[in-house]
Design a protein around this motif. Structure first.
Motif, PDB file in Angstrom:
ATOM      1  N   SER A  30       0.756  -1.345  -0.238  1.00  0.00           N
ATOM      2  CA  SER A  30       0.027  -0.032  -0.098  1.00  0.00           C
ATOM      3  C   SER A  30       1.042   1.296  -0.104  1.00  0.00           C
ATOM      4  O   SER A  30       0.412   2.341  -0.049  1.00  0.00           O
ATOM      5  N   LEU A  31       2.100   1.100  -0.114  1.00  0.00           N
ATOM      6  CA  LEU A  31       3.124   2.219   0.010  1.00  0.00           C
ATOM      7  C   LEU A  31       3.963   2.275  -1.128  1.00  0.00           C
ATOM      8  O   LEU A  31       4.729   1.391  -1.478  1.00  0.00           O
ATOM      9  N   ILE A  32       4.170   3.381  -1.933  1.00  0.00           N
ATOM     10  CA  ILE A  32       4.994   3.510  -2.973  1.00  0.00           C
ATOM     11  C   ILE A  32       5.921   4.630  -2.872  1.00  0.00           C
ATOM     12  O   ILE A  32       5.468   5.819  -2.510  1.00  0.00           O
ATOM     13  N   CYS A  33       7.283   4.439  -2.856  1.00  0.00           N
ATOM     14  CA  CYS A  33       8.096   5.547  -2.831  1.00  0.00           C
ATOM     15  C   CYS A  33       8.712   5.781  -4.186  1.00  0.00           C
ATOM     16  O   CYS A  33       9.235   4.861  -4.671  1.00  0.00           O
ATOM     17  N   VAL A  34       8.364   7.086  -4.562  1.00  0.00           N
ATOM     18  CA  VAL A  34       8.726   7.591  -6.031  1.00  0.00           C
ATOM     19  C   VAL A  34      10.199   8.040  -5.873  1.00  0.00           C
ATOM     20  O   VAL A  34      10.412   9.100  -5.125  1.00  0.00           O
ATOM     21  N   VAL A  35      11.056   7.586  -6.555  1.00  0.00           N
ATOM     22  CA  VAL A  35      12.454   8.235  -6.708  1.00  0.00           C
ATOM     23  C   VAL A  35      12.810   8.603  -8.253  1.00  0.00           C
ATOM     24  O   VAL A  35      12.347   8.137  -9.041  1.00  0.00           O
ATOM     25  N   GLU A  36      14.026   9.135  -8.142  1.00  0.00           N
ATOM     26  CA  GLU A  36      14.363   9.704  -9.638  1.00  0.00           C
ATOM     27  C   GLU A  36      15.012   8.465 -10.445  1.00  0.00           C
ATOM     28  O   GLU A  36      14.750   8.218 -11.238  1.00  0.00           O
ATOM     29  N   GLU A  37      16.073   7.768  -9.693  1.00  0.00           N
ATOM     30  CA  GLU A  37      16.831   6.886 -10.133  1.00  0.00           C
ATOM     31  C   GLU A  37      17.066   5.645  -9.378  1.00  0.00           C
ATOM     32  O   GLU A  37      16.866   5.681  -8.156  1.00  0.00           O
ATOM     33  N   VAL A  38      17.517   4.703  -9.919  1.00  0.00           N
ATOM     34  CA  VAL A  38      17.859   3.364  -9.309  1.00  0.00           C
ATOM     35  C   VAL A  38      18.722   3.521  -8.037  1.00  0.00           C
ATOM     36  O   VAL A  38      18.636   2.930  -7.018  1.00  0.00           O
ATOM     37  N   GLY A  39      19.613   4.515  -8.229  1.00  0.00           N
ATOM     38  CA  GLY A  39      20.591   4.684  -7.086  1.00  0.00           C
ATOM     39  C   GLY A  39      19.954   5.261  -5.929  1.00  0.00           C
ATOM     40  O   GLY A  39      20.282   4.636  -4.741  1.00  0.00           O
ATOM     41  N   SER A  40      18.754   5.989  -6.126  1.00  0.00           N
ATOM     42  CA  SER A  40      18.267   6.447  -4.736  1.00  0.00           C
ATOM     43  C   SER A  40      17.423   5.072  -4.131  1.00  0.00           C
ATOM     44  O   SER A  40      17.301   5.023  -3.091  1.00  0.00           O
ATOM     45  N   ILE A  41      16.911   4.039  -4.898  1.00  0.00           N
ATOM     46  CA  ILE A  41      16.239   2.807  -4.161  1.00  0.00           C
ATOM     47  C   ILE A  41      17.488   2.302  -3.527  1.00  0.00           C
ATOM     48  O   ILE A  41      17.349   1.628  -2.251  1.00  0.00           O
ATOM     49  N   TRP A  42      18.712   2.311  -3.889  1.00  0.00           N
ATOM     50  CA  TRP A  42      19.961   1.493  -3.198  1.00  0.00           C
ATOM     51  C   TRP A  42      19.997   2.456  -1.826  1.00  0.00           C
ATOM     52  O   TRP A  42      20.280   1.554  -0.831  1.00  0.00           O
ATOM     53  N   ALA A  43      19.995   3.671  -1.926  1.00  0.00           N
ATOM     54  CA  ALA A  43      20.211   4.356  -0.736  1.00  0.00           C
ATOM     55  C   ALA A  43      19.191   4.196   0.278  1.00  0.00           C
ATOM     56  O   ALA A  43      19.728   3.760   1.555  1.00  0.00           O
ATOM     57  N   MET A  44      17.992   4.121  -0.152  1.00  0.00           N
ATOM     58  CA  MET A  44      16.801   4.093   0.545  1.00  0.00           C
ATOM     59  C   MET A  44      16.998   2.616   1.354  1.00  0.00           C
ATOM     60  O   MET A  44      16.814   2.355   2.748  1.00  0.00           O
ATOM     61  N   GLU A  45      17.311   1.758   0.578  1.00  0.00           N
ATOM     62  CA  GLU A  45      17.433   0.307   1.111  1.00  0.00           C
ATOM     63  C   GLU A  45      18.599   0.232   2.140  1.00  0.00           C
ATOM     64  O   GLU A  45      18.528  -0.602   3.080  1.00  0.00           O
TER      65      GLU A  45
END
Lengths: 200, 200
Positions: free
Chosen positions: A82-97
């Protein structure tokens, strides 16, 4: 710089020099290190790069990069759908993870709106986001976009487009970063942190 | 840093991070750039690295790296065989060749003498150098070693060992580099440039 190391080595150097963080000189040093450390570095890197080329693909759901499609995060049912986090690029996913603070799913925009660079909404994965947000399962969309002019323009545009879907749209808080010393912070951050002050 | 991008991508990142000039963060950025620019960067780099792994070898004469053995420089008969320029590493050959100021041949030592790191003459290609210098063709050996303590220790050691062969042994001049502003130069360089001053 003139060629001086033979065509094969020069080609390796010129490709390495295209990586962010490496200039012509450091690419030379990197190529030399590779050629000197065959067993520890050159051979494993050859395998890793060939594997990345052959196996890594873009996730058709969120736009991340992984060896499976859907990616490991999109197919992990223990994560909050139920939660979507919108990021600019894949690198931001890595940082969030790495921060391990988010257990929902992601959506990679693939860039930011930019009047200067002529990037409009049709160049980003906006329609995909609206479709995902309107599927009835999603409750909140978190806009984790950079605190820059383009990042904020994009965030406002997305908030407006997401309005009709009825999901709640939020943004990352602004303030003093952990370990941040006021002496070293820019005025904008200090002003925002002051406006958003809270009881101690 | 915690793994966050899948094992294949994490392995690529950790190998890239071993290159000089790239830390963990810039290796992440480099991996992301590679995966985003498949056609322009990832595929050609995969080919170039595989080719370097399969084709580049060490020249048995001078110790340089090339796809042929002897290397292109050692097998170029237009180059002066009576001059040998001794360098620490292959990178120094590339720098000398870029300067296009030397038309003799090279000899790679493979390091410098270092009491601190326990590197003695037997770890360097010293005997090969003595053999080459004593072959009757060589007239001058130029020691192009770094202007550091280890570099100078090594130069003095080599000058002593080369003495009996009768070849003339020289060193690169010390002084103000081209474009060098006195304000930015270290004291040692200024002192050496002053001692070695010459008529204008």
């Amino acid at each position: 710089m003139a060629a001086s190391a033979g065509p094969e080595i020069e080609r390796l150097i010129s490709l390495l020099a295209k990586l962010p963080g490496l200039g012509p000189r450091s690419a030379r040093r990197a190529a030399l290190t590779l050629l000197k450390k065959r067993e520890q570095l050159l051979n494993p890197l050859a395998v890793a790069i060939a594997e990345a080329r052959d196996r890594v693909r873009t996730c058709s759901v969120c736009g991340s990069l992984d060896t499976s499609d859907p990616c490991a995060i999109c197919s992990d049912n223990t994560r909050d759908q139920s939660l979507i986090c919108v990021v600019e690029e894949v690198g931001s996913i890595w940082a969030m993870e790495r921060a391990s603070a988010f257990r929902g799913r992601y959506h990679v925009l693939g860039g930011l709106l930019s009047a200067l660079d002529g990037i409009g909404p049709e160049r980003l994965r906006v329609e995909d986001l609206l479709r995902r947000a309107g599927n009835g399962e999603v409750r909140e969309v978190i806009l984790a976009l950079p605190a820059t002019v383009d990042g904020q323009t994009t965030a406002h545009y997305l908030a407006e487009r997401l309005g009709p879907s009825g999901v709640s749209v939020t943004m990352l808080a602004r303030g003093v970063p952990v370990g941040g010393d006021l002496d070293w912070l820019d005025d904008g951050t200090i002003a925002q942190a002051l406006r958003a002050r809270r009881p101690a």
